[in-house]
Scaffold this active site. Structure first.
Site, short mmCIF file in Angstrom:
data_model
loop_
_atom_site.label_atom_id
_atom_site.label_comp_id
_atom_site.label_asym_id
_atom_site.label_seq_id
_atom_site.Cartn_x
_atom_site.Cartn_y
_atom_site.Cartn_z
N ASP A 189 10.29 -22.79 13.78
CA ASP A 189 9.69 -22.55 15.10
C ASP A 189 8.92 -21.24 15.13
O ASP A 189 8.26 -20.94 16.12
CB ASP A 189 10.77 -22.56 16.19
N ASP B 17 23.30 -28.72 22.36
CA ASP B 17 24.32 -29.37 21.55
C ASP B 17 25.44 -29.96 22.41
O ASP B 17 25.77 -31.14 22.30
CB ASP B 17 24.87 -28.40 20.51
O1 UPG Z 1 13.33 -22.01 19.97
C1 UPG Z 1 14.25 -22.03 19.16
C2 UPG Z 1 15.41 -21.25 19.32
C3 UPG Z 1 16.40 -21.32 18.36
N1 UPG Z 1 16.27 -22.11 17.26
C4 UPG Z 1 17.33 -22.15 16.22
O2 UPG Z 1 18.57 -22.45 16.81
C5 UPG Z 1 19.60 -21.91 16.00
C6 UPG Z 1 20.63 -21.22 16.86
O3 UPG Z 1 20.17 -20.02 17.37
P1 UPG Z 1 21.07 -18.68 17.39
O4 UPG Z 1 20.27 -17.62 18.01
O5 UPG Z 1 21.64 -18.43 16.06
O6 UPG Z 1 22.17 -19.10 18.44
P2 UPG Z 1 23.77 -19.29 18.33
O7 UPG Z 1 24.31 -18.90 19.63
O8 UPG Z 1 24.32 -18.65 17.13
O9 UPG Z 1 23.82 -20.89 18.17
C7 UPG Z 1 24.80 -21.77 18.71
O10 UPG Z 1 24.47 -22.17 20.03
C8 UPG Z 1 23.20 -22.79 20.19
C9 UPG Z 1 23.09 -23.25 21.61
O11 UPG Z 1 23.10 -22.21 22.50
C10 UPG Z 1 23.03 -23.97 19.26
O12 UPG Z 1 21.70 -24.39 19.31
C11 UPG Z 1 23.37 -23.58 17.85
O13 UPG Z 1 23.27 -24.67 16.98
C12 UPG Z 1 24.76 -23.00 17.81
O14 UPG Z 1 25.12 -22.63 16.48
C13 UPG Z 1 18.95 -20.96 15.00
O15 UPG Z 1 18.96 -21.57 13.72
C14 UPG Z 1 17.55 -20.81 15.53
O16 UPG Z 1 16.63 -20.61 14.52
C15 UPG Z 1 15.13 -22.89 17.11
O17 UPG Z 1 14.99 -23.60 16.12
N2 UPG Z 1 14.15 -22.83 18.06
#
Ligand code: UPG
Ligand code: MN
Length: 732
Positions: A142, A447
């Site tokens: 993204d 999710d």
């Molecule tokens: O516009 C976006 C925003 C995020 N991501 C991806 O989403 C994932 C999760 O983002 P992160 O900032 O690491 O959030 P976390 O809070 O660690 O993620 C948890 O919570 C998210 C929901 O809030 C879920 O999407 C994730 O799968 C889950 O692991 C990462 O690989 C990002 O690269 C995208 O691909 N596009």
């Protein structure tokens, strides 16, 4: 533990926790205590208590909520089940009929999700112990970054050495970064020579990628090495660019082999189209694009989703997941298999309570017992068909055959062009994508809401938590990141509660009542902020004003309060020890528990309310996966990083200072003026004292520390002024 599933034929076994009965008796007694507290409050109100109505109704409201919420949490401890797989049976029966598996990795910003980390995750899932011709890996970027693309190109070359090396020496884990960070050079001569050579290749690649990132410029002549770089020639930006799909390794091509001559897994780079005026729906949008392009390229029946930091820590995970999905008797009931998430970067006493062990080791098993754990984003195996909207039916199993290869155009250019057309901004217009097809849009926890709606279509899900963790990622490493992440989660979860997907209403008749309760534990995080806010301000202020809010120590009504407080605390620390937490980690968890409620959940609650009125839009703040040196040093030493100034930090500081002032004021009255108030204000001393103890690091960060993680002076000044003002409010 008691077996509740046949084990002689199946591919997996389920056991139920037997100690449950003792727990149920204990929970019953706590419940009685809570009832008595409520009765006490009611009688006080009916009798017309001495303190003001507003105060009385406030505490009663808070206690009603706490009691109700405690009741909900019991569901997650009522019926825990544990799963065990038989992978050897799977191989025996199905080795030549294994389904295709498509792995989706999502990344969004190369400046906080370094490409070198992203490709280590990619390489770890490319090296699964699984037939490579049935494995395909897709990276969604993204960030639309040529550096990420470049890193993936490097990875596609390194994979030729890495995959056969991992398989030959049965290495674990198969993320090169994680492996070389912990491995020591082997003694065995043959192994050692190869080990050194591969390590050198890896380090050189890593250096090239990091150097390119640092200089902000790709290596010279790289454009000649792959046609894909042409996509960036027009000066595109992360937020404004055409759709990009590049098949870096085509598993169907017989010439794409590793150095030992074995076929490589398919590897695809995708950056869906982005335009400034078009909403892209964050990770959910990326996932849906991946579902579409993968259906053209490999069409694996099973989809594994991981975040870009969550590398595979166990090469056999796919086989474990398939033991559930391919079980002859039960398999067809399950939509997805969720694995727990572990983190590489947790400090000894887990300073930001990021491991969330009690959820992982206890609550999720409880949800599994009621037919369905949440889908928590990373580390989840889905059935493609279910993700695409299929409803559950008993006959479904019989209608599908396990392997059905797709007919695919062989010309890569045509295939890529077709895929690009599936990932444009307008492709989803007037379709069911983001609604009944694919992951759901409009919620910061795509999710959880997607998993819930799958469950409400009749499917069950599995939680599999084996001793060796399968997925390992990065947890937030500063207080503000922690609070922001929890704000996103609690905001999303509460939004689900307020939406038509409310677990009690939407789930009614579709999922078990216990599961509705379990979902609500998370969906109601945000409103927990209000009673917590009340309890951490009013008892302290009342203490300062010598107004008793709780029964006198000598009164019989004191007993239920004492019983509930003492037993639930003892239980909480026992549970923490049982799942292997240190006492310090438990105490840290209490601090973060309080901070999340007072800051993350409160702002999440407010934002959700604003969203309902329509003045707020969904956002997604990505957690940074890197730290500057100063911050890392503090993190390693477990010194809380409070800064920078923010409204969340201000609230925490005001409450911290307020309780300190009130405690000092209360003690002064008691000691200097000899007021006989100890027994009537005892519980308020306890609450206020506890909050003050929890906040010791906060006072330190305000008054004693000089480093960059201290609380900014402006925040300190504002908090002291506000706390003083609050102390002046007359409560009588
Ligand atoms: O516009 C976006 C925003 C995020 N991501 C991806 O989403 C994932 C999760 O983002 P992160 O900032 O690491 O959030 P976390 O809070 O660690 O993620 C948890 O919570 C998210 C929901 O809030 C879920 O999407 C994730 O799968 C889950 O692991 C990462 O690989 C990002 O690269 C995208 O691909 N596009
Ligand atoms: Mn993350």
């Amino acid at each position: 533990m008691e077996k509740i599933c046949r084990d002689d034929e199946g591919l997996f076994e389920t056991r139920r926790w037997k100690g449950g009965r003792v727990y149920k008796v204990f929970a019953g007694s706590v419940f009685l205590g809570i009832l008595m507290i409520w009765v006490y409050r009611l009688t006080m109100i009916l009798r017309g208590s001495s303190c003001s109505w507003a105060l009385m109704f406030g505490v009663f409201g808070a206690e009603l909520w706490f009691g109700f919420y405690w009741f909900l949490t019991q569901a997650s401890r009522w019926n825990p089940v544990f799963r065990y797989t038989f992978k050897d049976k799977l191989s025996l029966r199905y080795e030549d009929k294994l389904p295709g598996v498509d792995v989706f990795v999502c990344t969004a910003d190369p400046s906080i999700e370094p490409p070198s980390m992203v490709i280590s995750t990619v390489l770890s899932v490319m090296s699964y112990d699984y037939p490579t011709e049935k494995l395909s890996v897709y990276l969604s970027d993204d960030g639309g970054s040529q550096f990420t693309f470049y890193a993936l190109l490097e990875a596609s070359r390194f994979a030729k050495y890495w995959i056969p090396f991992c398989k030959k020496f049965r290495l674990e884990p198969r993320s090169p970064a994680a492996y070389f960070a912990q491995a020591i050079e082997p003694n065995d001569a043959a192994f050692s020579a190869e080990w050194i050579a591969v390590k050198k290749l890896y380090e050189e690649m890593d250096n090239r990628i990091n150097a390119a990132m640092k200089e902000g410029k790709l290596p010279q002549n790289i454009h000649e090495q792959h046609k894909g770089f042409a996509e960036w020639e027009t000066g595109i930006t992360a937020k404004d660019h055409q759709a990009i799909v590049q098949i870096l390794i085509d598993g169907k091509d017989e010439t794409s082999v590793d150095i030992e001559g074995s076929v490589l897994p398919t590897l695809v780079y995708m950056a869906r189209e982005k335009r400034p005026h078009r909403h892209h729906n964050f990770k959910a949008g990326a996932m849906n694009s991946l579902i579409r392009i993968s259906s053209e390229i490999s069409n694996g029946e099973i989809i594994l989703n991981v975040d870009c930091d969550m590398y595979s820590n166990n090469s056999e995970t796919i086989r474990d997941a398939l033991c559930f999905l391919m079980d002859e008797e039960k398999g067809h009931e399950y939509a997805y298999v969720q694995f727990p998430q572990d983190y590489d970067n947790i400090t000894k006493n887990d300073i930001y309570a990021a491991s969330m062990k009690s959820i992982r080791e206890i609550e999720f098993h409880g949800l599994d017992g009621f037919g369905g754990i949440l889908y928590i984003g990373s580390g989840c195996f889905h059935r493609r068909e279910v993700l695409s909207g299929r409803h559950y039916s008993k006959h479904w199993k019989k209608n599908t055959k396990i392997d059905k290869p797709i007919q695919r155009v062989t010309n890569l250019e045509t295939l890529e062009a077709k895929c690009k057309s599936l990932t444009t901004c307008s492709f989803e217009d007037n379709t069911g994508w983001g609604n009944e097809i694919g992951l759901k849009y409009g919620c910061p926890v795509e999710d959880v809401i997607t998993g819930l709606s799958i469950k409400c279509r009749g499917w069950k899900s599995i939680y599999f938590n084996p001793p060796r963790t399968d997925f390992v990622g990065l947890a937030p490493m500063t207080l503000s990141q922690t609070l922001v992440q929890h704000k996103r989660w609690s905001e999303g979860d509460f939004q689900i509660f307020l939406s038509k997907y409310n677990p009690f209403l939407f789930g009614h008749g579709k999922i078990k009542f216990g599961l509705q309760m379990c979902y609500s534990i998370y969906c109601l995080w945000a409103p927990c902020s209000l009673p917590t806010l009340y309890y951490s301000t009013i008892p302290a202020l009342a203490l300062l004003n010598s107004i008793p809010l709780f029964p006198d120590m000598k009164s019989i009504w004191f007993i239920p309060f004492a019983y509930v407080i003492v037993t639930t605390s003892v239980y909480s620390i026992t549970e923490a020890m049982w799942i292997g937490q240190s006492r310090k980690a438990w105490w840290n968890e209490i601090r973060i528990w309080l901070y999340k409620r007072l800051a993350s959940y409160l702002f999440a609650f407010l934002d959700d309310v604003l969203k309902v009125i329509g003045v707020n839009k969904t956002s997604f703040i990505i957690t940074s996966k890197i730290l500057d040196e100063d911050v890392s040093r503090r993190y390693a030493k477990e010194i809380i990083d409070f800064g920078p100034a923010s409204s969340m930090l201000t609230i925490l500081s005001v409450i911290g200072i307020l309780n300190l002032f009130c405690l000092v004021g209360g003690l002064k009255k008691m000691l200097v003026f000899h007021e006989g108030i100890v027994s009537s204000l005892f519980l308020q001393f306890v609450i206020c004292g506890l909050i003050t103890m929890i906040n010791l690091p906060l006072y330190q960060a305000m008054f004693l520390r000089r480093d960059g993680g201290r609380i900014p002076v402006s925040t300190t000044v504002i908090s002291i002024s506000l706390a003083l003002l609050a102390c002046l409010i007359p409560l009588h």
